[in-house]
Scaffold this motif. Structure first.
Motif, short mmCIF file in Angstrom:
data_model
loop_
_atom_site.label_atom_id
_atom_site.label_comp_id
_atom_site.label_asym_id
_atom_site.label_seq_id
_atom_site.Cartn_x
_atom_site.Cartn_y
_atom_site.Cartn_z
N LEU A 223 0.85 -1.19 0.00
CA LEU A 223 0.00 0.00 0.00
C LEU A 223 0.88 1.24 0.00
O LEU A 223 1.95 1.27 0.61
CB LEU A 223 -0.91 0.01 1.23
N LYS A 224 0.39 2.30 -0.69
CA LYS A 224 1.16 3.54 -0.74
C LYS A 224 0.71 4.50 0.36
O LYS A 224 -0.44 4.48 0.77
CB LYS A 224 0.98 4.22 -2.10
N VAL A 225 1.63 5.36 0.76
CA VAL A 225 1.33 6.34 1.81
C VAL A 225 2.19 7.58 1.62
O VAL A 225 3.30 7.49 1.11
CB VAL A 225 1.55 5.73 3.21
N ALA A 226 1.63 8.74 2.00
CA ALA A 226 2.39 9.99 1.98
C ALA A 226 2.52 10.49 3.41
O ALA A 226 1.79 10.05 4.29
CB ALA A 226 1.68 11.02 1.11
N ALA A 227 3.46 11.41 3.62
CA ALA A 227 3.64 11.95 4.97
C ALA A 227 3.99 13.43 4.90
O ALA A 227 4.69 13.87 3.99
CB ALA A 227 4.74 11.18 5.70
N ALA A 228 3.49 14.17 5.88
CA ALA A 228 3.73 15.61 5.92
C ALA A 228 5.08 15.91 6.55
O ALA A 228 5.50 15.24 7.49
CB ALA A 228 2.64 16.29 6.73
N VAL A 229 5.76 16.94 6.00
CA VAL A 229 7.01 17.42 6.60
C VAL A 229 6.97 18.94 6.64
O VAL A 229 6.23 19.57 5.89
CB VAL A 229 8.27 16.96 5.79
N GLY A 230 7.79 19.51 7.52
CA GLY A 230 7.91 20.96 7.59
C GLY A 230 9.02 21.41 6.67
O GLY A 230 9.47 20.66 5.80
N ILE A 231 9.47 22.65 6.87
CA ILE A 231 10.49 23.16 5.95
C ILE A 231 11.90 22.75 6.39
O ILE A 231 12.15 22.42 7.54
CB ILE A 231 10.40 24.70 5.79
N LEU A 232 12.80 22.77 5.42
CA LEU A 232 14.22 22.46 5.67
C LEU A 232 14.95 23.75 5.99
O LEU A 232 14.53 24.81 5.53
CB LEU A 232 14.83 21.80 4.43
N PRO A 233 16.04 23.75 6.74
CA PRO A 233 16.73 22.56 7.23
C PRO A 233 16.12 21.95 8.50
O PRO A 233 16.50 20.86 8.89
CB PRO A 233 18.15 23.07 7.52
N ASN A 234 15.15 22.65 9.13
CA ASN A 234 14.63 22.18 10.44
C ASN A 234 14.20 20.72 10.42
O ASN A 234 14.42 19.99 11.37
CB ASN A 234 13.41 23.01 10.87
#
Ligand code: XMP
Length: 481
Positions: A223-234
């Motif tokens: 099964l496929k899944v996506a995930a949220a991330v904040g901005i880089l470099p943090n």
């Protein structure tokens, strides 16, 4: 090319509009209401038979929702209001499910039965291959584990495991695997390469594959899944852990995507990681083009339309959602950029999804409609004799937690949504409604919908909802999808 006169004309007069301001004009059709194919896209390479995405919110998408969404042909975006390690663990859990369990959780031969039982309760499954110094030596089944726990017989994994193992090599076709299960009268097969355990095939997973032919899976059946991330470099560590866990797409999650920080993050992610990147949120062509040129594989549109949002009241900024989607799509088309648009927020039912797709969306992101279902995290609450589930904006005071305070004004609220039952029932109703909507203009798929559907201004939208019903019993479902 999308072109809708009602949107062009209203915008020429400086007026921006949304779902409740328009209807799709019915037209000639040769299709039955169940015939159209409503599939769309989440990102350049992720196609969805059901073009709905569950929001990256802590009252909407954790592993259970992500699995159910993918099984139905949709996809989930795991929220990021938790540690990077825990989010990566959720990715691994979704990616493990599919035709076969990849990289199954194993126990050591000397592990105590009580400890295994506790692990099984925590993880929600009871089958564990047993290893000795990395070598496969047995299998613990649910039946064996429960009997051992109740009878008190057997102290360690080694005492209670089954030793006659039925194995298959990787790549065994499912039909062959099924034959083998049948001839050995077992429900589980171990996938073994040399001495190394690489997977587990269960009868339940095989049944799921037959029940959910539209599931959003990769070539291996995961099964496929996506995930949220904040901005880089943090958020670099989070990105690295998620990629290592096998996430299929990262979603750069920002309430203001047309910003130097988000554009830079997209560029770095595309340069340094081999991963699909969806970014947002934007509200016009310039924003969409900026992110697409930075390398984004999907553009999320919407500032302030969400049901738990107060961004418009707090900041004064925002854009009615239908115009925003249209502007983003037109901007991308003008530059020849073939990047999917995801309409995020404000979806109240299947009619809004159809309208968003007519205006240029390839899929929609949904929060409150899904928060109301069994697969959303969070407890069911009984209030005034009815069942509810909690739902909160990710910028609400409670979700911000210690980040709220000086300099960071909350832009969301929290509350309860009437419980709507099983997520697959809600998704099935949405899908049925969308199909019927496509059929109303004679469109067999998204391409035909964009060619044939015409939006009209509809100030009398309420005239169809005026039946003066007196309820003599409570409705069984809270939600009107
Ligand atoms: P729905 O209408 O489906 O919207 O409940 C889900 C979307 O709402 C956005 N979101 C927020 N927007 N403040 C906001 O202004 C918030 O606290 C907030 N939390 C979520 C987000 O885009 C989500 O997908």
């Amino acid at each position: 090319m999308v072109r809708q006169e009602v949107l062009e004309r209203s915008m020429a007069e400086g007026e921006y509009i949304s779902f409740d301001d328009v209807l799709v004009k019915p037209g000639y059709s040769e299709l039955a209401p169940t015939e159209p194919d409503v599939s769309g896209r989440f990102s350049r390479s992720i196609r969805l038979k059901m073009p709905v995405v569950s929001a990256a919110m802590d009252t909407v998408t954790e592993e259970r929702m992500a699995k159910e969404m993918a099984l139905f042909g949709a996809i989930g975006v795991l929220h990021r209001n938790l540690t990077a390690e825990r989010q990566a663990e959720m990715v691994r859990s979704v990616r493990r499910s599919g035709n076969i369990v990849f990289d199954p959780v194993v126990v050591e031969e000397d592990m105590a039965v009580d400890e295994i039982y506790e692990k099984a309760t925590r993880l929600g499954f009871q089958t564990f291959p047993v290893v000795r110094k990395g070598r496969l030596v047995g299998l613990i089944t649910g039946r064996g584990l429960r009997l051992a726990k109740l009878s008190g017989r057997g102290r360690t994994a080694g005492d209670i495991m089954e030793k006659d193992l039925v194995t298959v090599p990787p790549g065994t076709p499912m039909e062959e695997a099924l034959d083998r299960m049948h001839s050995h009268r077992v429900k589980k097969l171990l996938v073994v390469e040399g001495e190394k355990l690489v997977g587990l095939i269960t009868l339940k997973d095989y049944e799921k594959r037959l029940r959910f032919p539209d599931a959003t899976r990769d070539e291996e059946g995961r099964l496929k899944v996506a995930a949220a991330v904040g901005i880089l470099p943090n958020d670099r560590k989070r990105v690295e852990l998620l990629c290592r866990a096998g996430v299929n797409a990262l979603v750069v999650d920002s309430s203001h995507g047309h910003s130097s920080a988000v554009i830079k993050t997209v560029k770095v992610l595309k340069r340094e990681f081999d991963i699909e990147v969806v970014a947002g949120n934007v509200t016009d062509g310039d924003g969409a083009v900026a992110l697409a040129e930075a390398g984004a594989d999907g553009i999320k549109v919407g500032i302030g339309p969400g049901s738990a949002c107060t961004t418009r009241q707090v900041t004064g900024a925002g854009m009615p959602q239908l115009s925003a989607v249209y502007l983003a799509r037109k901007g991308l088309e003008k530059e020849g950029l073939e990047v999917p648009v995801i309409a995020d927020g404000g979806i109240k039912g299947s009619g809004d999804i159809v309208k968003a797709m007519v205006a240029g969306a390839d899929s929609v992101m949904v929060g409150s409609l899904l928060a109301a279902t069994d697969a959303a995290p969070g407890e069911e609450v009984i209030y005034g004799g009815r069942k509810y589930k909690s739902y909160r904006g990710m910028a609400s005071p409670s979700a911000l937690g210690s980040r709220a305070g000086y300099g960071r004004a909350p832009e969301g609220v929290e509350g309860l949504v009437p419980y709507a039952g099983r997520v697959h029932e809600v998704l099935a109703l949405l899908k049925g409604g969308m199909k019927s909507g496509f059929a109303h203009v004679g469109a067999g798929n998204l391409k035909e919908l964009r060619e044939k559907a015409v939006l009209i201004r509809a100030s009398s939208i309420k005239e169809g909802q005026s039946l003066p019903v007196v309820m003599d019993r409570k409705p069984s479902k809270g939600y009107n999808v």
